[in-house]
Enzyme design. Sequence first.
Site, PDB file in Angstrom:
ATOM      1  N   ASP A  51       0.906  -1.333  -0.018  1.00  0.00           N
ATOM      2  CA  ASP A  51       0.146  -0.164  -0.056  1.00  0.00           C
ATOM      3  C   ASP A  51       0.878   1.255  -0.023  1.00  0.00           C
ATOM      4  OD1 ASP A  51      -2.250   1.505   0.159  1.00  0.00           O
ATOM      5  OD2 ASP A  51      -2.731   1.210   1.897  1.00  0.00           O
ATOM      6  N   HIS A 115       0.617  -3.888   6.916  1.00  0.00           N
ATOM      7  CA  HIS A 115      -0.447  -4.106   5.696  1.00  0.00           C
ATOM      8  C   HIS A 115      -0.706  -2.930   4.894  1.00  0.00           C
ATOM      9  CE1 HIS A 115      -3.292  -7.724   4.187  1.00  0.00           C
ATOM     10  NE2 HIS A 115      -3.180  -6.779   3.337  1.00  0.00           N
ATOM     11  N   ASN A 170      -7.008  -5.526   7.269  1.00  0.00           N
ATOM     12  CA  ASN A 170      -6.617  -5.468   5.889  1.00  0.00           C
ATOM     13  C   ASN A 170      -6.029  -4.064   5.583  1.00  0.00           C
ATOM     14  OD1 ASN A 170      -6.296  -4.938   2.970  1.00  0.00           O
ATOM     15  ND2 ASN A 170      -6.905  -7.181   2.698  1.00  0.00           N
ATOM     16  N   ASN A 227     -12.013  -5.510   1.387  1.00  0.00           N
ATOM     17  CA  ASN A 227     -10.771  -5.466   1.074  1.00  0.00           C
ATOM     18  C   ASN A 227     -10.136  -4.109   1.720  1.00  0.00           C
ATOM     19  OD1 ASN A 227      -8.089  -7.349  -0.077  1.00  0.00           O
ATOM     20  ND2 ASN A 227      -8.032  -5.178  -0.681  1.00  0.00           N
TER      21      ASN A 227
END
Length: 372
Positions: A51, A115, A170, A227
């Site tokens: 990310d 994450h 997530n 998600n």
Amino acid sequence: MLLKAGIFALFSFTVYRYWQLSTSMGVNRLGYIHRPGNCNLVEPVRLGAEDIALTDDGLALFSSGLKPHVCEDHVGDPKSHSHPGRIYVFDVNHPSVGAIEGALPKELTEDFNPHGISLWQDRDSGELRLFVVNHRKHVGEVVEILRFDRDAVSFSLIKSVRNDLFTSLNDVAAVGPESFYAVNDGYFMGCTRIAEILLGLPLSGVVFYDGVQGRATSVIGRMADCNSAAISRDGTFLYLTQLSEQTLNVYRRRGGDGSLEFVRAIHTGVAIDNVFEDPTTGDLWLGAQPSLQLLANHMDDLSNKAPSQVIQMRPTGGRDDPFSFYELYSPFGDDGTLISGSTVAVRYGRKLLIGSVMHKMVICDLGHWDTP
């Protein structure tokens, strides 16, 4: 008679679910190479840029070293566990310098599995805070709130947020100095998670943490495979992706309690991961994965290639409902040779950054790409 009906119902569900999974997983779907311009690797990234968060002046912060862990006896490619979790800093204005590893606070140096991330900036003081989903080994799901020192390229820990509603985090979307939305992509952890995915159980959702009273509230529930989330530039909308459902959901934010009003769902025809809103145009840039089947193979053995794709979604509706009409473009695609398993795409000026789950990071010129 009841037994026969039960067997028929089970058979029908199995056939339907197999067809549904084959479609959503992109079984046997290939990736095709197309570029918006010249594309190059960002050094020294080799094990993911899952990310990316971007400052107004083109400084990209990104998470690397995600270690997926489903079952105790199956942890994926061992190479993914040889790389410690990190936050890198990359200046899009000076790409030849490469990415620089940010110094983590001592509390996280031995227990950092990052994450999704989100950046929040104090418009008065200029302070930058990075919110990071951290899968801690013995603590569980945590959102770390870090203060970023640009001059020292380092992070200090402000707060670690844990809550029983954080079941399988997530992504995170910051909306204040300590308030945020957190996305659970499921409920169960470990091997039970496989059954949750295969059965398509609607056990994912979104939690709002108020940051003042330390209160967490479930604001979206009973959805399958949520998600990632992002907040629109003006704070009006929350965008939520459902990976295998190939859907972008648009919600309108209501008040300071984090409540949300559903606006619409947009089917993209491909599994979409992280969302980035272009602050200039309002376009959404989405990291996409044409084949979740090949992505799973890639995560199991990093030498296997997985295709990558970038989706650009341009809203053409009115101010109150900009995505009542929209246009979809695909400025980038790859068969997995340059970058496998793309998860995020961020545009800054005429540059496009593309990250991946556990592979590489790419920067592309947008010189040959121009939408109406």
